[in-house]
Write a protein that holds these residues in place. Structure first.
Motif, PDB file in Angstrom:
ATOM      1  N   GLY A  93       0.829  -1.211   0.000  1.00  0.00           N
ATOM      2  CA  GLY A  93       0.000   0.000   0.000  1.00  0.00           C
ATOM      3  C   GLY A  93       0.856   1.250   0.000  1.00  0.00           C
ATOM      4  N   GLU A  94       0.274   2.325  -0.496  1.00  0.00           N
ATOM      5  CA  GLU A  94       1.003   3.574  -0.681  1.00  0.00           C
ATOM      6  C   GLU A  94       0.785   4.538   0.494  1.00  0.00           C
ATOM      7  OE1 GLU A  94      -1.901   2.941  -1.806  1.00  0.00           O
ATOM      8  OE2 GLU A  94      -3.117   4.759  -1.738  1.00  0.00           O
ATOM      9  N   THR A  95       1.743   5.423   0.690  1.00  0.00           N
ATOM     10  CA  THR A  95       1.591   6.484   1.689  1.00  0.00           C
ATOM     11  C   THR A  95       0.790   7.643   1.070  1.00  0.00           C
ATOM     12  OG1 THR A  95       3.586   7.593   0.952  1.00  0.00           O
ATOM     13  CG2 THR A  95       3.853   5.957   2.716  1.00  0.00           C
ATOM     14  N   GLY A 101      -5.854   3.155  10.720  1.00  0.00           N
ATOM     15  CA  GLY A 101      -6.063   3.734  12.049  1.00  0.00           C
ATOM     16  C   GLY A 101      -6.454   5.200  12.032  1.00  0.00           C
ATOM     17  N   THR A 102      -6.865   5.710  10.893  1.00  0.00           N
ATOM     18  CA  THR A 102      -7.160   7.139  10.782  1.00  0.00           C
ATOM     19  C   THR A 102      -8.643   7.438  10.671  1.00  0.00           C
ATOM     20  OG1 THR A 102      -6.984   6.973   8.382  1.00  0.00           O
ATOM     21  CG2 THR A 102      -4.986   7.620   9.572  1.00  0.00           C
ATOM     22  N   GLY A 103      -9.456   6.400  10.402  1.00  0.00           N
ATOM     23  CA  GLY A 103     -10.871   6.639  10.136  1.00  0.00           C
ATOM     24  C   GLY A 103     -11.115   7.046   8.696  1.00  0.00           C
ATOM     25  N   LEU A 104     -10.039   7.193   7.918  1.00  0.00           N
ATOM     26  CA  LEU A 104     -10.201   7.508   6.486  1.00  0.00           C
ATOM     27  C   LEU A 104     -10.186   6.204   5.699  1.00  0.00           C
ATOM     28  CD1 LEU A 104      -7.513  10.341   6.216  1.00  0.00           C
ATOM     29  CD2 LEU A 104     -10.005  10.630   6.407  1.00  0.00           C
ATOM     30  N   ASN A 105     -10.960   6.150   4.618  1.00  0.00           N
ATOM     31  CA  ASN A 105     -10.933   4.962   3.754  1.00  0.00           C
ATOM     32  C   ASN A 105     -10.622   5.371   2.334  1.00  0.00           C
ATOM     33  OD1 ASN A 105     -13.807   4.334   5.502  1.00  0.00           O
ATOM     34  ND2 ASN A 105     -12.178   2.830   5.523  1.00  0.00           N
ATOM     35  N   ALA A 106     -10.062   4.409   1.591  1.00  0.00           N
ATOM     36  CA  ALA A 106     -10.120   4.558   0.134  1.00  0.00           C
ATOM     37  C   ALA A 106     -11.585   4.371  -0.236  1.00  0.00           C
ATOM     38  CB  ALA A 106      -9.271   3.480  -0.524  1.00  0.00           C
ATOM     39  N   SER A 107     -12.055   5.018  -1.289  1.00  0.00           N
ATOM     40  CA  SER A 107     -13.439   4.749  -1.710  1.00  0.00           C
ATOM     41  C   SER A 107     -13.460   3.316  -2.219  1.00  0.00           C
ATOM     42  CB  SER A 107     -13.858   5.720  -2.809  1.00  0.00           C
ATOM     43  OG  SER A 107     -13.188   5.385  -3.998  1.00  0.00           O
ATOM     44  N   PRO A 108     -14.592   2.630  -2.106  1.00  0.00           N
ATOM     45  CA  PRO A 108     -14.646   1.257  -2.611  1.00  0.00           C
ATOM     46  C   PRO A 108     -14.207   1.176  -4.077  1.00  0.00           C
ATOM     47  CG  PRO A 108     -16.569   1.711  -1.260  1.00  0.00           C
ATOM     48  CD  PRO A 108     -15.842   3.016  -1.397  1.00  0.00           C
ATOM     49  N   ALA A 109     -14.559   2.177  -4.862  1.00  0.00           N
ATOM     50  CA  ALA A 109     -14.181   2.141  -6.291  1.00  0.00           C
ATOM     51  C   ALA A 109     -12.663   2.268  -6.449  1.00  0.00           C
ATOM     52  CB  ALA A 109     -14.895   3.257  -7.047  1.00  0.00           C
ATOM     53  N   ASP A 110     -12.037   3.153  -5.679  1.00  0.00           N
ATOM     54  CA  ASP A 110     -10.565   3.289  -5.740  1.00  0.00           C
ATOM     55  C   ASP A 110      -9.880   2.016  -5.252  1.00  0.00           C
ATOM     56  OD1 ASP A 110     -10.626   5.791  -6.743  1.00  0.00           O
ATOM     57  OD2 ASP A 110      -9.893   6.803  -4.929  1.00  0.00           O
ATOM     58  N   ALA A 111     -10.414   1.450  -4.157  1.00  0.00           N
ATOM     59  CA  ALA A 111      -9.822   0.218  -3.620  1.00  0.00           C
ATOM     60  C   ALA A 111      -9.941  -0.900  -4.651  1.00  0.00           C
ATOM     61  CB  ALA A 111     -10.512  -0.173  -2.313  1.00  0.00           C
ATOM     62  N   GLN A 112     -11.098  -0.994  -5.287  1.00  0.00           N
ATOM     63  CA  GLN A 112     -11.291  -2.005  -6.333  1.00  0.00           C
ATOM     64  C   GLN A 112     -10.274  -1.813  -7.462  1.00  0.00           C
ATOM     65  OE1 GLN A 112     -12.637  -4.755  -7.326  1.00  0.00           O
ATOM     66  NE2 GLN A 112     -12.295  -4.503  -9.545  1.00  0.00           N
ATOM     67  N   ASP A 113     -10.100  -0.562  -7.860  1.00  0.00           N
ATOM     68  CA  ASP A 113      -9.191  -0.277  -8.960  1.00  0.00           C
ATOM     69  C   ASP A 113      -7.774  -0.780  -8.635  1.00  0.00           C
ATOM     70  OD1 ASP A 113      -8.941   1.213 -11.501  1.00  0.00           O
ATOM     71  OD2 ASP A 113      -7.405   2.276 -10.344  1.00  0.00           O
ATOM     72  N   THR A 114      -7.315  -0.483  -7.415  1.00  0.00           N
ATOM     73  CA  THR A 114      -5.956  -0.914  -7.044  1.00  0.00           C
ATOM     74  C   THR A 114      -5.903  -2.432  -6.858  1.00  0.00           C
ATOM     75  OG1 THR A 114      -5.621   1.217  -6.004  1.00  0.00           O
ATOM     76  CG2 THR A 114      -4.031  -0.493  -5.454  1.00  0.00           C
ATOM     77  N   CYS A 115      -6.956  -3.008  -6.288  1.00  0.00           N
ATOM     78  CA  CYS A 115      -6.945  -4.468  -6.091  1.00  0.00           C
ATOM     79  C   CYS A 115      -6.962  -5.194  -7.438  1.00  0.00           C
ATOM     80  CB  CYS A 115      -8.116  -4.905  -5.210  1.00  0.00           C
ATOM     81  SG  CYS A 115      -7.882  -4.381  -3.497  1.00  0.00           S
ATOM     82  N   LYS A 116      -7.661  -4.642  -8.400  1.00  0.00           N
ATOM     83  CA  LYS A 116      -7.654  -5.229  -9.757  1.00  0.00           C
ATOM     84  C   LYS A 116      -6.240  -5.134 -10.343  1.00  0.00           C
ATOM     85  CE  LYS A 116      -9.411  -6.259 -13.973  1.00  0.00           C
ATOM     86  NZ  LYS A 116      -8.167  -6.704 -14.555  1.00  0.00           N
ATOM     87  N   TYR A 117      -5.604  -3.991 -10.114  1.00  0.00           N
ATOM     88  CA  TYR A 117      -4.242  -3.815 -10.612  1.00  0.00           C
ATOM     89  C   TYR A 117      -3.295  -4.829  -9.954  1.00  0.00           C
ATOM     90  CZ  TYR A 117       0.099  -1.683 -12.033  1.00  0.00           C
ATOM     91  OH  TYR A 117       1.334  -1.483 -12.587  1.00  0.00           O
ATOM     92  N   ILE A 118      -3.498  -5.028  -8.646  1.00  0.00           N
ATOM     93  CA  ILE A 118      -2.685  -6.012  -7.907  1.00  0.00           C
ATOM     94  C   ILE A 118      -2.885  -7.402  -8.524  1.00  0.00           C
ATOM     95  CG2 ILE A 118      -2.553  -7.246  -5.690  1.00  0.00           C
ATOM     96  CD1 ILE A 118      -3.058  -4.474  -4.349  1.00  0.00           C
ATOM     97  N   GLU A 122      -3.433  -2.190   1.793  1.00  0.00           N
ATOM     98  CA  GLU A 122      -3.713  -1.249   2.873  1.00  0.00           C
ATOM     99  C   GLU A 122      -3.069   0.098   2.553  1.00  0.00           C
ATOM    100  OE1 GLU A 122      -4.633  -3.547   6.733  1.00  0.00           O
ATOM    101  OE2 GLU A 122      -2.482  -3.267   6.643  1.00  0.00           O
ATOM    102  N   PRO A 123      -3.857   1.065   2.064  1.00  0.00           N
ATOM    103  CA  PRO A 123      -3.291   2.397   1.891  1.00  0.00           C
ATOM    104  C   PRO A 123      -2.839   2.916   3.265  1.00  0.00           C
ATOM    105  CG  PRO A 123      -5.570   2.273   1.061  1.00  0.00           C
ATOM    106  CD  PRO A 123      -5.290   1.003   1.797  1.00  0.00           C
ATOM    107  N   VAL A 124      -1.576   3.304   3.369  1.00  0.00           N
ATOM    108  CA  VAL A 124      -1.015   3.622   4.683  1.00  0.00           C
ATOM    109  C   VAL A 124      -1.797   4.751   5.356  1.00  0.00           C
ATOM    110  CG1 VAL A 124       1.089   4.371   5.877  1.00  0.00           C
ATOM    111  CG2 VAL A 124       1.250   2.820   3.918  1.00  0.00           C
ATOM    112  N   TRP A 125      -2.261   5.714   4.565  1.00  0.00           N
ATOM    113  CA  TRP A 125      -2.984   6.868   5.109  1.00  0.00           C
ATOM    114  C   TRP A 125      -4.366   6.498   5.638  1.00  0.00           C
ATOM    115  CZ3 TRP A 125      -7.396   7.354   2.249  1.00  0.00           C
ATOM    116  CH2 TRP A 125      -7.371   6.752   0.981  1.00  0.00           C
ATOM    117  N   ALA A 126      -4.825   5.281   5.357  1.00  0.00           N
ATOM    118  CA  ALA A 126      -6.150   4.856   5.819  1.00  0.00           C
ATOM    119  C   ALA A 126      -6.063   4.009   7.089  1.00  0.00           C
ATOM    120  CB  ALA A 126      -6.853   4.067   4.719  1.00  0.00           C
TER     121      ALA A 126
END
Ligand code: PGA
Length: 250
Positions: free
Chosen positions: A128-130, A170-187, A164-168
């Motif tokens: 995951g990215e910072t 323990g912060t209460g911030l999430n990647a949007s489901p669409a962004d998370a999907q995009d990166t997981c597809k890339y993975i 796991e996007p590092v900025w998400a």
């Protein structure tokens, strides 16, 4: 049906007495729910207790780290063989807290993945990215580098990836489901190039970073997301059970 997995990363939390109370509370809450494979990753000090306590349950045991050497003069470290001896099936490797706080490099993580796979443990390999990397549009480059260097020269049969996007975390911030999907597809595409597409299609890819009972559904609905690695919200058995039940009957 898509394979689903929810892994609890307790991090440096819970004594043995607290782990015992947690499992006693969690067990009945998950009774009859078999849609999701559940993995509990406690601190090393709870492994012996939990390996016994989970024996007659469907819950799987995982560790949070290992050292790549099988044994020897490595004060404070724990080997893959020792984790197997404790009844572990999974081990988290390359968590961003270890990368950032303990200085773990991609090469260290590569050795750890090799030693876990060689011993028959299934790695939950975190990438995951910072935030600066994300803001610099480097997310794909970063996860690609982490995957390529982490898996270099390895031919792991069984593997779980946690995006796991590092900025998400323990912060209460999430990647949007669409962004998370995009990166997981890339993975998944990267995994296909590493080995082959049918193997990549079967690798569970978890999303991690401030997952709760309220957002779990929106992540597991995504075609390339097979579940979640859950930190803070896994510490309370009532809340964790709602996550495992995908908040469907909470
Ligand atoms: P979080 O942690 O759920 O508390 O954000 C996730 C993780 O670090 O694995």
């Amino acid at each position: 049906m898509k394979r689903l997995m929810i892994a609890a990363n307790w991090k440096m939390n819970k004594t043995v007495a607290e782990a015992a109370a947690y499992i006693k509370d969690l067990g009945p809450r998950l009774a009859g729910w078999d849609r999701v494979e559940v993995v509990i990753c406690p601190p090393f000090t709870c492994l012996a207790y939990l390996s016994d306590a989970l024996k007659h349950t469907e819950l799987q045991l995982g560790a949070q780290n290992l050292f790549w050497e099988p044994k020897g003069a490595f004060t404070g470290e724990i080997s893959a063989e020792m984790l197997l001896d404790m009844g572990c099936r999974y081990v988290i490797i390359g968590h961003s807290e270890r990368r950032q706080m303990m200085g773990e490099s991609d090469q260290d993580i590569n050795r750890k993945l090799g030693s876990a796979g060689g011993a028959g443990l299934i790695p939950i390999f975190c990438v995951g990215e910072t935030l600066p990397e994300r803001e610099d549009s480097q997310t794909r480059n970063v996860v690609q580098r982490q995957l390529e260097q982490g898996l270099a020269g390895l031919d792991l049969q069984e593997l779980v990836i946690a995006y796991e996007p590092v900025w998400a975390i323990g912060t209460g911030l999430n990647a949007s489901p669409a962004d998370a999907q995009d990166t997981c597809k890339y993975i998944r595409d990267c995994l296909g190039r590493h080995r082959d597409e049918s193997w990549a299609a079967a690798v569970p890819i978890l999303y991690g970073g401030s997952v709760t009972a309220l957002n779990i559904q929106s992540f597991v609905e995504q075609p390339d997301i097979n579940g979640a690695l859950v930190g803070g919200a896994s510490l309370d058995p009532e809340h964790f059970a709602r996550i495992v039940r995908l908040n469907m009957d909470a």
